[in-house]
Design a protein around this motif. Structure first.
Motif, PDB file in Angstrom:
ATOM      1  N   GLN A  95       0.806  -1.217   0.000  1.00 55.08           N
ATOM      2  CA  GLN A  95       0.000   0.000   0.000  1.00 55.08           C
ATOM      3  C   GLN A  95       0.845   1.277   0.000  1.00 55.08           C
ATOM      4  O   GLN A  95       0.302   2.382   0.043  1.00 55.08           O
ATOM      5  N   THR A  96       2.163   1.120  -0.051  1.00 60.69           N
ATOM      6  CA  THR A  96       3.025   2.281  -0.263  1.00 60.69           C
ATOM      7  C   THR A  96       3.325   2.473  -1.749  1.00 60.69           C
ATOM      8  O   THR A  96       4.070   3.386  -2.114  1.00 60.69           O
ATOM      9  N   ILE A  97       2.743   1.621  -2.600  1.00 59.24           N
ATOM     10  CA  ILE A  97       3.018   1.640  -4.045  1.00 59.24           C
ATOM     11  C   ILE A  97       1.718   1.913  -4.782  1.00 59.24           C
ATOM     12  O   ILE A  97       0.730   1.188  -4.622  1.00 59.24           O
ATOM     13  N   ASP A  98       1.681   2.951  -5.605  1.00 62.57           N
ATOM     14  CA  ASP A  98       0.414   3.371  -6.214  1.00 62.57           C
ATOM     15  C   ASP A  98      -0.228   2.293  -7.074  1.00 62.57           C
ATOM     16  O   ASP A  98      -1.461   2.170  -7.110  1.00 62.57           O
ATOM     17  N   VAL A  99       0.560   1.481  -7.754  1.00 61.92           N
ATOM     18  CA  VAL A  99      -0.015   0.411  -8.572  1.00 61.92           C
ATOM     19  C   VAL A  99      -0.860  -0.528  -7.726  1.00 61.92           C
ATOM     20  O   VAL A  99      -1.982  -0.906  -8.102  1.00 61.92           O
ATOM     21  N   HIS A 100      -0.339  -0.901  -6.580  1.00 60.27           N
ATOM     22  CA  HIS A 100      -1.053  -1.847  -5.720  1.00 60.27           C
ATOM     23  C   HIS A 100      -2.208  -1.175  -4.992  1.00 60.27           C
ATOM     24  O   HIS A 100      -3.234  -1.818  -4.725  1.00 60.27           O
ATOM     25  N   GLN A 101      -2.077   0.120  -4.704  1.00 58.47           N
ATOM     26  CA  GLN A 101      -3.220   0.873  -4.199  1.00 58.47           C
ATOM     27  C   GLN A 101      -4.345   0.871  -5.234  1.00 58.47           C
ATOM     28  O   GLN A 101      -5.525   0.683  -4.897  1.00 58.47           O
ATOM     29  N   PHE A 102      -3.974   1.116  -6.492  1.00 56.38           N
ATOM     30  CA  PHE A 102      -4.962   1.136  -7.576  1.00 56.38           C
ATOM     31  C   PHE A 102      -5.690  -0.197  -7.675  1.00 56.38           C
ATOM     32  O   PHE A 102      -6.928  -0.247  -7.711  1.00 56.38           O
ATOM     33  N   ARG A 103      -4.941  -1.278  -7.700  1.00 58.46           N
ATOM     34  CA  ARG A 103      -5.561  -2.606  -7.835  1.00 58.46           C
ATOM     35  C   ARG A 103      -6.467  -2.913  -6.643  1.00 58.46           C
ATOM     36  O   ARG A 103      -7.552  -3.489  -6.809  1.00 58.46           O
ATOM     37  N   ALA A 104      -6.034  -2.532  -5.433  1.00 55.03           N
ATOM     38  CA  ALA A 104      -6.840  -2.802  -4.240  1.00 55.03           C
ATOM     39  C   ALA A 104      -8.150  -2.008  -4.269  1.00 55.03           C
ATOM     40  O   ALA A 104      -9.221  -2.534  -3.924  1.00 55.03           O
ATOM     41  N   LEU A 105      -8.094  -0.748  -4.683  1.00 56.99           N
ATOM     42  CA  LEU A 105      -9.304   0.075  -4.757  1.00 56.99           C
ATOM     43  C   LEU A 105     -10.279  -0.465  -5.803  1.00 56.99           C
ATOM     44  O   LEU A 105     -11.495  -0.499  -5.583  1.00 56.99           O
ATOM     45  N   VAL A 106      -9.744  -0.898  -6.941  1.00 52.99           N
ATOM     46  CA  VAL A 106     -10.602  -1.461  -7.993  1.00 52.99           C
ATOM     47  C   VAL A 106     -11.274  -2.742  -7.494  1.00 52.99           C
ATOM     48  O   VAL A 106     -12.479  -2.956  -7.700  1.00 52.99           O
ATOM     49  N   ALA A 107     -10.502  -3.601  -6.837  1.00 51.16           N
ATOM     50  CA  ALA A 107     -11.071  -4.846  -6.308  1.00 51.16           C
ATOM     51  C   ALA A 107     -12.146  -4.542  -5.259  1.00 51.16           C
ATOM     52  O   ALA A 107     -13.204  -5.182  -5.232  1.00 51.16           O
ATOM     53  N   HIS A 108     -11.884  -3.562  -4.395  1.00 58.06           N
ATOM     54  CA  HIS A 108     -12.861  -3.192  -3.366  1.00 58.06           C
ATOM     55  C   HIS A 108     -14.122  -2.622  -4.006  1.00 58.06           C
ATOM     56  O   HIS A 108     -15.241  -2.911  -3.563  1.00 58.06           O
ATOM     57  N   ALA A 109     -13.962  -1.829  -5.054  1.00 52.95           N
ATOM     58  CA  ALA A 109     -15.117  -1.238  -5.727  1.00 52.95           C
ATOM     59  C   ALA A 109     -16.050  -2.315  -6.265  1.00 52.95           C
ATOM     60  O   ALA A 109     -17.277  -2.179  -6.219  1.00 52.95           O
ATOM     61  N   ARG A 110     -15.484  -3.400  -6.745  1.00 50.89           N
ATOM     62  CA  ARG A 110     -16.303  -4.454  -7.351  1.00 50.89           C
ATOM     63  C   ARG A 110     -17.110  -5.239  -6.327  1.00 50.89           C
ATOM     64  O   ARG A 110     -18.008  -5.991  -6.698  1.00 50.89           O
ATOM     65  N   THR A 111     -16.814  -5.061  -5.050  1.00 54.05           N
ATOM     66  CA  THR A 111     -17.591  -5.738  -4.008  1.00 54.05           C
ATOM     67  C   THR A 111     -18.764  -4.889  -3.534  1.00 54.05           C
ATOM     68  O   THR A 111     -19.578  -5.354  -2.733  1.00 54.05           O
ATOM     69  N   GLN A 112     -18.846  -3.655  -3.997  1.00 55.53           N
ATOM     70  CA  GLN A 112     -19.871  -2.733  -3.515  1.00 55.53           C
ATOM     71  C   GLN A 112     -21.211  -2.965  -4.213  1.00 55.53           C
ATOM     72  O   GLN A 112     -21.263  -3.192  -5.422  1.00 55.53           O
ATOM     73  N   THR A 113     -22.282  -2.892  -3.435  1.00 55.34           N
ATOM     74  CA  THR A 113     -23.620  -2.986  -4.020  1.00 55.34           C
ATOM     75  C   THR A 113     -24.180  -1.605  -4.344  1.00 55.34           C
ATOM     76  O   THR A 113     -25.130  -1.490  -5.112  1.00 55.34           O
ATOM     77  N   SER A 114     -23.605  -0.574  -3.759  1.00 52.84           N
ATOM     78  CA  SER A 114     -24.038   0.805  -4.009  1.00 52.84           C
ATOM     79  C   SER A 114     -23.261   1.373  -5.190  1.00 52.84           C
ATOM     80  O   SER A 114     -22.020   1.385  -5.185  1.00 52.84           O
ATOM     81  N   ASP A 115     -23.969   1.849  -6.183  1.00 53.14           N
ATOM     82  CA  ASP A 115     -23.300   2.467  -7.326  1.00 53.14           C
ATOM     83  C   ASP A 115     -22.552   3.731  -6.924  1.00 53.14           C
ATOM     84  O   ASP A 115     -21.499   4.044  -7.495  1.00 53.14           O
ATOM     85  N   THR A 116     -23.059   4.446  -5.949  1.00 54.40           N
ATOM     86  CA  THR A 116     -22.365   5.645  -5.481  1.00 54.40           C
ATOM     87  C   THR A 116     -21.012   5.280  -4.881  1.00 54.40           C
ATOM     88  O   THR A 116     -19.982   5.901  -5.195  1.00 54.40           O
ATOM     89  N   ASP A 117     -21.011   4.264  -4.023  1.00 61.36           N
ATOM     90  CA  ASP A 117     -19.748   3.826  -3.408  1.00 61.36           C
ATOM     91  C   ASP A 117     -18.792   3.291  -4.470  1.00 61.36           C
ATOM     92  O   ASP A 117     -17.582   3.556  -4.426  1.00 61.36           O
ATOM     93  N   ARG A 118     -19.333   2.534  -5.408  1.00 65.10           N
ATOM     94  CA  ARG A 118     -18.483   1.974  -6.469  1.00 65.10           C
ATOM     95  C   ARG A 118     -17.855   3.097  -7.290  1.00 65.10           C
ATOM     96  O   ARG A 118     -16.648   3.086  -7.565  1.00 65.10           O
ATOM     97  N   ALA A 119     -18.655   4.065  -7.687  1.00 68.80           N
ATOM     98  CA  ALA A 119     -18.129   5.173  -8.496  1.00 68.80           C
ATOM     99  C   ALA A 119     -17.085   5.960  -7.729  1.00 68.80           C
ATOM    100  O   ALA A 119     -16.053   6.361  -8.288  1.00 68.80           O
ATOM    101  N   ASP A 120     -17.302   6.182  -6.431  1.00 70.82           N
ATOM    102  CA  ASP A 120     -16.343   6.957  -5.630  1.00 70.82           C
ATOM    103  C   ASP A 120     -15.018   6.209  -5.488  1.00 70.82           C
ATOM    104  O   ASP A 120     -13.941   6.819  -5.594  1.00 70.82           O
ATOM    105  N   LEU A 121     -15.058   4.914  -5.236  1.00 73.08           N
ATOM    106  CA  LEU A 121     -13.832   4.133  -5.082  1.00 73.08           C
ATOM    107  C   LEU A 121     -13.048   4.084  -6.395  1.00 73.08           C
ATOM    108  O   LEU A 121     -11.817   4.195  -6.406  1.00 73.08           O
ATOM    109  N   LEU A 122     -13.757   3.933  -7.506  1.00 73.33           N
ATOM    110  CA  LEU A 122     -13.081   3.903  -8.799  1.00 73.33           C
ATOM    111  C   LEU A 122     -12.492   5.267  -9.137  1.00 73.33           C
ATOM    112  O   LEU A 122     -11.425   5.347  -9.768  1.00 73.33           O
ATOM    113  N   HIS A 123     -13.155   6.319  -8.710  1.00 72.65           N
ATOM    114  CA  HIS A 123     -12.592   7.665  -8.904  1.00 72.65           C
ATOM    115  C   HIS A 123     -11.277   7.792  -8.138  1.00 72.65           C
ATOM    116  O   HIS A 123     -10.282   8.314  -8.676  1.00 72.65           O
ATOM    117  N   GLN A 124     -11.263   7.315  -6.892  1.00 75.30           N
ATOM    118  CA  GLN A 124     -10.026   7.344  -6.101  1.00 75.30           C
ATOM    119  C   GLN A 124      -8.915   6.554  -6.803  1.00 75.30           C
ATOM    120  O   GLN A 124      -7.760   6.992  -6.836  1.00 75.30           O
TER     121      GLN A 124
END
Length: 246
Positions: free
Chosen positions: A93-122
């Motif tokens: 999590q000190t490396i942006d590539v792995h932060q990116f992959r973790a956020l994308v994976a977390h976004a895909r677990t969300q049932t709320s489109d708002t939460d998904r869109a916000d995580l993918l924006h991050q």
């Protein structure tokens, strides 16, 4: 420690930029950071740094690693020799590539489109330009980051899909205009941008985008657009409802 690969390769320790040295040294560092906490065989490392490795390539890697080891120790990371390879030991999590992959994976677990869109924006905000900018010949760089670039485009598509369901069409347009300009033959993105344009009342522009996409596909590949894009064009043409601005 902060390692940045999504753009120019950078290492920051305590908020201070650490000079990594010449381009090849930066590339060795980037390859080890991409595979953080995994052993990267020396032969594989050589192949990722040189399109046509010189006879002295393995020795050059050893010199680069020795120099990098001294530079990263202050940040609490380490570079280890393991058998016939090297491993960068660090928190992913000190490396942006792995932060990116973790956020994308977390976004895909969300049932709320708002939460998904916000995580993918991050996740997408972590990109400061093409990954590994300036550390490799362009053809080699493109090969090394092809999977990352595909993941980035999928993240744009997933975010656009969530925004369209939320009827936040203006954000779809803002996100996708530059992406579609760079990838004009990616049908799914073109279709989503057309939906966004139609959603903010720019139906003529949406239809022109679909026609331009069809023309490019025919001119460059000799193929017609897929069924989804043709169906979307028909739906927009038949849509008599007033578009919803956002």
């Amino acid at each position: 420690m902060d390692i940045r690969l999504l753009g120019e390769v950078q290492l920051r320790i305590g908020g201070r930029a650490v000079h990594l040295g010449p381009r090849q040294r930066q590339q060795v560092f980037a390859m080890l950071a991409l595979e953080v906490n995994r052993v990267l065989p020396l032969t594989s490392l050589v192949d990722r740094v040189w399109a046509r490795p010189p006879r002295t390539a393995q020795h050059a890697v050893e010199v680069h690693v020795s120099d990098l080891r001294r530079r990263i120790e202050e940040g609490g990371a380490c570079l280890e020799r393991r058998g016939a390879g090297y491993r960068l030991c660090a928190d992913p999590q000190t490396i942006d590539v792995h932060q990116f992959r973790a956020l994308v994976a977390h976004a895909r677990t969300q049932t709320s489109d708002t939460d998904r869109a916000d995580l993918l924006h991050q996740a997408l905000q972590l990109w400061r330009g093409p990954a590994l900018t300036g550390v490799a010949e362009e053809s080699l760089r493109e090969r090394l980051v092809a999977d990352l670039e595909e993941a980035r485009l999928h993240a744009f598509e997933d975010r656009a899909a969530a925004l369209i369901r939320l009827r936040r069409h203006r954000e779809v347009v803002e996100d996708l205009l530059p992406v579609v300009a760079d990838h004009p033959l990616r049908e799914h993105l073109a279709g989503q941008l057309a939906q966004g344009l139609h959603g903010i009342g720019q139906t003529v522009r949406a239809l022109q985008l679909l026609r331009d996409t069809r023309r490019r596909l025919v001119d460059e590949f000799g193929i017609d657009p897929g069924m989804a894009l043709r169906r979307l064009e028909t739906q927009i043409l038949q849509d008599n409802a007033a578009p919803i601005a956002s």
